[in-house]
Write a protein that holds these residues in place. Structure first.
Motif, mmCIF file in Angstrom:
data_model
loop_
_atom_site.group_PDB
_atom_site.id
_atom_site.type_symbol
_atom_site.label_atom_id
_atom_site.label_comp_id
_atom_site.label_asym_id
_atom_site.label_seq_id
_atom_site.Cartn_x
_atom_site.Cartn_y
_atom_site.Cartn_z
ATOM 1 N N VAL A 156 0.559 -1.135 0.000
ATOM 2 C CA VAL A 156 0.111 0.029 0.197
ATOM 3 C C VAL A 156 0.872 1.139 -0.149
ATOM 4 O O VAL A 156 0.437 2.260 -0.759
ATOM 5 N N GLY A 157 2.057 1.267 0.790
ATOM 6 C CA GLY A 157 2.966 2.316 0.788
ATOM 7 C C GLY A 157 3.478 2.401 -0.710
ATOM 8 O O GLY A 157 3.710 3.516 -1.385
ATOM 9 N N MET A 158 4.056 1.512 -1.243
ATOM 10 C CA MET A 158 4.321 1.510 -2.844
ATOM 11 C C MET A 158 3.205 2.178 -3.857
ATOM 12 O O MET A 158 3.595 2.982 -4.437
ATOM 13 N N THR A 159 2.217 1.674 -3.418
ATOM 14 C CA THR A 159 0.915 2.187 -4.348
ATOM 15 C C THR A 159 0.727 3.600 -4.127
ATOM 16 O O THR A 159 0.642 4.334 -4.865
ATOM 17 N N GLU A 160 0.703 4.041 -2.852
ATOM 18 C CA GLU A 160 0.514 5.798 -2.488
ATOM 19 C C GLU A 160 1.827 6.226 -3.218
ATOM 20 O O GLU A 160 1.555 7.418 -3.867
ATOM 21 N N SER A 161 3.034 5.962 -3.361
ATOM 22 C CA SER A 161 4.098 6.446 -3.722
ATOM 23 C C SER A 161 4.087 6.803 -5.035
ATOM 24 O O SER A 161 4.245 7.817 -5.745
ATOM 25 N N ILE A 162 3.657 5.597 -5.977
ATOM 26 C CA ILE A 162 3.559 5.807 -7.507
ATOM 27 C C ILE A 162 2.435 6.738 -7.751
ATOM 28 O O ILE A 162 2.638 7.386 -8.634
ATOM 29 N N LEU A 163 1.374 6.536 -7.065
ATOM 30 C CA LEU A 163 0.183 7.660 -7.385
ATOM 31 C C LEU A 163 0.628 8.892 -7.369
ATOM 32 O O LEU A 163 0.300 9.848 -8.082
ATOM 33 N N GLN A 164 1.344 9.319 -6.212
ATOM 34 C CA GLN A 164 1.707 10.456 -5.847
ATOM 35 C C GLN A 164 2.727 10.950 -6.897
ATOM 36 O O GLN A 164 2.816 12.218 -7.267
ATOM 37 N N ALA A 165 3.724 10.150 -7.330
ATOM 38 C CA ALA A 165 4.595 10.181 -8.390
ATOM 39 C C ALA A 165 3.934 10.946 -9.808
ATOM 40 O O ALA A 165 4.519 11.315 -10.636
ATOM 41 N N ALA A 166 2.718 10.000 -10.008
ATOM 42 C CA ALA A 166 2.127 10.350 -11.237
ATOM 43 C C ALA A 166 1.196 11.871 -10.918
ATOM 44 O O ALA A 166 0.588 12.154 -11.988
ATOM 45 N N TYR A 335 -5.055 1.714 -13.027
ATOM 46 C CA TYR A 335 -5.714 3.115 -12.746
ATOM 47 C C TYR A 335 -5.293 3.959 -13.925
ATOM 48 O O TYR A 335 -6.192 4.878 -14.286
ATOM 49 N N GLY A 336 -4.176 3.454 -14.671
ATOM 50 C CA GLY A 336 -3.832 4.313 -15.647
ATOM 51 C C GLY A 336 -2.627 5.124 -15.598
ATOM 52 O O GLY A 336 -2.022 5.685 -16.586
ATOM 53 N N VAL A 337 -1.969 4.633 -14.828
ATOM 54 C CA VAL A 337 -0.522 5.393 -14.334
ATOM 55 C C VAL A 337 0.388 4.959 -15.373
ATOM 56 O O VAL A 337 0.656 3.652 -15.696
ATOM 57 N N GLU A 338 1.231 5.768 -15.955
ATOM 58 C CA GLU A 338 2.284 5.566 -16.934
ATOM 59 C C GLU A 338 3.405 4.838 -16.375
ATOM 60 O O GLU A 338 3.987 5.094 -15.017
ATOM 61 N N PRO A 339 4.418 4.096 -17.085
ATOM 62 C CA PRO A 339 5.736 3.422 -16.765
ATOM 63 C C PRO A 339 6.514 4.494 -15.813
ATOM 64 O O PRO A 339 7.186 3.920 -14.947
ATOM 65 N N GLU A 340 6.667 5.457 -16.372
ATOM 66 C CA GLU A 340 7.691 6.579 -15.735
ATOM 67 C C GLU A 340 7.480 6.868 -14.208
ATOM 68 O O GLU A 340 8.276 6.882 -13.478
ATOM 69 N N ALA A 341 6.108 7.081 -14.125
ATOM 70 C CA ALA A 341 5.727 7.152 -12.769
ATOM 71 C C ALA A 341 5.747 5.923 -11.846
ATOM 72 O O ALA A 341 6.079 5.949 -10.591
ATOM 73 N N ILE A 342 5.731 4.799 -12.409
ATOM 74 C CA ILE A 342 5.929 3.516 -11.753
ATOM 75 C C ILE A 342 7.416 3.508 -11.252
ATOM 76 O O ILE A 342 7.890 3.287 -10.045
ATOM 77 N N ALA A 343 8.092 3.642 -12.107
ATOM 78 C CA ALA A 343 9.725 3.946 -11.824
ATOM 79 C C ALA A 343 10.080 4.791 -10.765
ATOM 80 O O ALA A 343 10.815 4.809 -9.368
ATOM 81 N N GLN A 344 9.476 6.017 -11.020
ATOM 82 C CA GLN A 344 9.733 7.267 -9.965
ATOM 83 C C GLN A 344 9.343 6.762 -8.738
ATOM 84 O O GLN A 344 9.837 7.050 -7.555
ATOM 85 N N GLY A 345 8.008 6.250 -8.503
ATOM 86 C CA GLY A 345 7.271 6.019 -7.050
ATOM 87 C C GLY A 345 8.201 4.841 -6.248
ATOM 88 O O GLY A 345 8.377 4.912 -5.298
ATOM 89 N N LEU A 346 8.579 3.929 -7.184
ATOM 90 C CA LEU A 346 9.178 2.638 -6.658
ATOM 91 C C LEU A 346 10.512 2.939 -6.140
ATOM 92 O O LEU A 346 11.038 2.337 -5.062
ATOM 93 N N SER A 347 11.219 3.782 -7.040
ATOM 94 C CA SER A 347 12.776 4.062 -6.597
ATOM 95 C C SER A 347 12.738 5.253 -5.467
ATOM 96 O O SER A 347 13.655 5.172 -4.676
ATOM 97 N N GLY A 348 11.711 5.824 -5.387
ATOM 98 C CA GLY A 348 11.622 6.945 -4.184
ATOM 99 C C GLY A 348 10.775 6.326 -2.767
ATOM 100 O O GLY A 348 10.861 7.036 -1.988
ATOM 101 N N PHE A 349 10.586 4.954 -3.055
ATOM 102 C CA PHE A 349 9.774 4.459 -1.787
ATOM 103 C C PHE A 349 10.777 4.110 -0.757
ATOM 104 O O PHE A 349 11.663 3.378 -0.923
#
Length: 514
Positions: A156-166, A335-349
């Motif tokens: 859930v923390g990773m998910t939140e981080s990705i969404l916010q990165a988007a 939800y429609g998040v792009e790959p770039e936001a996945i990378a940003q959210g996971l690397s910053g988690f």
């Protein structure tokens, strides 16, 4: 007390309560439990105009403070003490129309059993939040729902981080972080809720319809609360009901595949898998240490899109962390998040403390705090990440079986140091499945001279210093208890902090000796 029966009118009233703007005024509610979720539920219902009676068996200072606050804002009654939780109270001289229950109250609790027998609806705070988020002038957030035996909080923390990165207004709620009803009432129009759901909450939740949902894994846990493993599985499976876009399953666990197959989802909802192996079509998985997507792209039959190299997720990325990242990616891609936001959210988690947390490394010995491993399934993931382990384990077992865990990892156990007061099952499994591994009962060794039980901190300190005597270069000292903490500590966090403090003290003394 005689048998009560709920009227059809009461049922019709509850069926109509599907928004903040519905007519909640005068609804008679018993709120069972005055923890964070119970307080939040009571506060919300009072604001809505319901007549609220709150009960809790604890009459401590914290509950007294919460009770005073609720009385000030308009609670009808707040009843504290064990005498007030033996039966279901009336509300304003009449039977309750609704019971709001906190996660710790199991279906066999006298209050809950009485309500169920009378046909009174029982809701979690999650159910209430789903209904009242619909409010005139506001856009209700979409939900990404997460459950599983282990890994919920990380995912859930990773998910939140990705969404916010988007760039989305997103927050982690539910069984972690902000109580969900507090988030609903904030003056923020959130785009998305990342909702962690325990089996307790799901048991009392009836109508949520998430955009995407996932069961990360299933293993024996909380079988005492649910009165059996089958009931526990059934509660977890409820998360898939009414899912709109993606019902996400663990491709390495057959049980989650069956759950998705049997779920009554919204028409058009896809089944999406996640794996730590090479993904098939409609899955997210790992190829040559890269997290890749073969689920949410047009040419998924012949191609995959890179999301992130695993070594960018963290210093230590064991298999279960990669699985959590894949699940979070699957949820957010739905939800429609792009790959770039996945990378940003996971690397910053930042996974935070107590989850495969590297505490120290000295003389080629790695010290790992995984106090969050409160059951065998979580400890299995920790043990699998290392080659040779001095294992600090034990605590409150919650009725689980340890034989499979010990048999699977006996070859990597250098020695086992037992903490906790409920270790009989673990001792039996070690004796049976790892007879050549030396087991030291640190709790027994730490017994005070006057016969008094040692504190959790005393036991942990002794375990750490004993581990330092035993560990060899190349070893990992792993504190992954495979049990709950409440026998010797107030929480897994306090247990983890005791380990960190003892290791820190050990390192300081070693430095002073050089």
């Amino acid at each position: 007390m005689g048998c009560r029966t709920v009227s059809a009118d009461a049922k019709n009233v509850l069926d109509s309560l599907t928004s903040w703007d519905a007519d909640w005024k005068g609804l008679r509610v018993v709120v069972a439990g005055l923890g964070l979720s119970g307080f939040s539920a009571a506060d919300t219902l009072i604001e809505l105009g319901a007549i609220v009676t709150v009960i809790d068996g604890k009459n401590d200072e914290l509950n007294q403070q919460r009770a005073e606050t609720l009385k000030i804002v308009g609670a009808h009654q707040v009843l504290l003490g064990t005498e007030n939780v033996r039966s279901l109270p009336q509300v304003d001289g009449q039977d309750a129309q609704l019971v709001m229950v906190s996660p710790g109250w199991n279906p066999r609790h006298p209050v809950i059993a009485e309500a169920a027998e009378a046909g009174i609806e029982i809701w979690s705070d999650i159910e209430l939040a789903w209904r009242v988020q619909n409010r005139a002038g506001h856009t209700a957030p979409k939900w990404l729902a997460i459950t599983g035996t282990n890994g919920k909080t990380t995912t859930v923390g990773m998910t939140e981080s990705i969404l916010q990165a988007a760039g989305l207004k997103a927050i982690a709620v539910g069984n972690v972080g902000t109580p969900i009803l507090d988030a609903v009432r904030e003056p923020v129009d959130y785009d998305v809720f990342a909702v962690e759901l325990s089996s307790f909450q799901l048991h009392y939740t009836h109508s949520i319809s998430p955009v995407a949902s996932v069961v990360l894994n299933i293993a024996e846990d909380h079988v005492d609360w649910h009165d059996g493993f089958e009931n526990y599985k059934a509660a977890k499976a409820k998360i898939y009901e009414r899912t709109q876009v993606a019902a996400i399953f663990n491709a390495e666990e057959e049980i989650t595949i069956r759950m998705v197959e049997n779920a009554d989802v919204i028409e058009g909802c896809r089944a999406i898998g996640f794996t730590t192996d090479s993904p098939s079509v409609s899955m997210i998985g790992v190829v040559e240490s890269l997290l890749v997507d073969r689920a949410y792209i047009e040419d998924r039959k012949t191609n995959a899109v890179e999301l992130i190299p695993l070594d960018q997720i963290g210093e230590i990325v064991p298999r279960h962390t990669a699985a959590n990242a894949a699940a979070a990616a699957a949820l957010t891609r739905a939800y429609g998040v792009e790959p770039e936001a996945i990378a940003q959210g996971l690397s910053g988690f930042d996974a935070g403390d107590h989850r495969i947390q590297a505490v120290a490394r000295k003389n080629d010995i790695l010290w790992i705090n995984d106090s969050k491993a409160t059951n065998p399934h979580a400890a299995d993931a920790s043990l699998a990440a290392f080659t040779r382990v001095v294992w600090i384990a034990g605590g409150l077992s919650k009725g689980v079986d340890y034989e499979d865990l010990v048999a699977k990892h006996a070859h990597r156990l250098a020695k086992v140091l037992l903490i906790g007061t409920d270790t009989a099952g673990l001792i039996e499994a070690l004796s049976s499945k790892a007879p050549d591994v030396e087991v030291i009962n640190v709790t027994a060794e730490a017994q005070n001279a006057d016969g008094a039980a040692p504190s959790g901190t005393q036991v942990m300190t002794r375990a750490v210093y004993k581990a330092a005597e035993i560990a060899q270069p190349g070893d990992t000292v792993l504190m992954a208890p495979a049990a709950a903490s409440m026998d010797q500590f107030s929480s897994y966090a306090q247990r983890g902090n005791a380990f960190i403090s003892a290791v820190s003290d050990l390192m300081d003394r070693a430095d002073e000796g050089n």
